[in-house]
Design a protein around this motif. Structure first.
Motif, PDB file in Angstrom:
ATOM      1  N   SER A  29      -4.020  -8.175   7.057  1.00 14.89           N
ATOM      2  CA  SER A  29      -3.321  -8.371   5.699  1.00 14.89           C
ATOM      3  C   SER A  29      -2.318  -7.088   5.569  1.00 14.89           C
ATOM      4  O   SER A  29      -2.465  -6.115   6.533  1.00 14.89           O
ATOM      5  CB  SER A  29      -4.267  -8.270   4.575  1.00 14.89           C
ATOM      6  OG  SER A  29      -5.341  -7.334   4.734  1.00 14.89           O
ATOM      7  N   LEU A  40      -5.694  -4.139  -1.918  1.00 14.79           N
ATOM      8  CA  LEU A  40      -5.922  -4.986  -0.731  1.00 14.79           C
ATOM      9  C   LEU A  40      -7.104  -4.491   0.002  1.00 14.79           C
ATOM     10  O   LEU A  40      -8.094  -5.431   0.399  1.00 14.79           O
ATOM     11  CB  LEU A  40      -4.952  -5.160   0.135  1.00 14.79           C
ATOM     12  CG  LEU A  40      -3.802  -6.043  -0.175  1.00 14.79           C
ATOM     13  CD1 LEU A  40      -2.628  -6.154   0.537  1.00 14.79           C
ATOM     14  CD2 LEU A  40      -4.438  -7.692  -0.085  1.00 14.79           C
ATOM     15  N   SER A  44     -10.135  -7.184  -0.129  1.00 10.19           N
ATOM     16  CA  SER A  44     -10.393  -7.818   1.099  1.00 10.19           C
ATOM     17  C   SER A  44     -11.638  -7.459   2.002  1.00 10.19           C
ATOM     18  O   SER A  44     -12.133  -8.025   3.106  1.00 10.19           O
ATOM     19  CB  SER A  44      -9.188  -7.652   2.235  1.00 10.19           C
ATOM     20  OG  SER A  44      -9.313  -6.307   2.509  1.00 10.19           O
TER      21      SER A  44
END
Length: 143
Positions: A29, A40, A44
């Motif tokens: 990502s 993130l 994630s």
């Protein structure tokens, strides 16, 4: 599969690093600034964060501090343009004090990056094995 977050404000560098990692089989990502990288990383549940030192919006140092405060066990790799007046060993020691696992200076080459991520994967695997052994020992001790 190992999840890697790549955070760099330079679109070209970020996309290049992400492509190298994806080609090597990692789930990748991307974030273009520190606040997005932190969000993130937390969302994630990534295993590795590759970030440049001087991220906009939220500094790389602040992202590292916040990630370490969460005790996620994430492996942190920092890429820096460097400071010519700071010796490499001093920079590495300072980076280690902030919780950086690997420090590289730009330009970062593919092989150094992939070696650092493979090293992170090995460390994380050992951690998982130790946790499983500890859990097994705890269960055995309860019987």
């Amino acid at each position: 599969m190992l999840r890697v977050l790549v955070a760099d404000h330079d679109d070209g560098a970020r996309q290049r690093y992400a492509a190298w990692l994806a080609d090597a089989g990692y789930e990748v990502s991307q974030a273009g600034h520190g606040a997005a990288a932190l969000a993130l990383a937390l969302e994630s549940n990534c295993h590795v964060v590759l970030m440049e030192a001087l991220l906009p919006v939220l500094s790389g140092v602040e992202v590292i501090k916040r990630l370490r405060a969460q005790k996620l066990g994430v492996h942190i790799i920092v890429v820096s343009a460097g400071a010519p007046d700071i010796p490499a060993d001093v920079a590495l020691m300072t980076a280690g004090m902030f919780g950086v696992d690997h420090l590289f200076y730009k330009p970062l080459d593919r092989y150094s990056l992939l070696a650092a991520v493979a090293d992170a994967d090995s460390h994380l695997a050992v951690g998982r094995e130790l946790a499983a052994l500890a859990k097994s020992a705890a269960v055995s001790g309860l019987r």
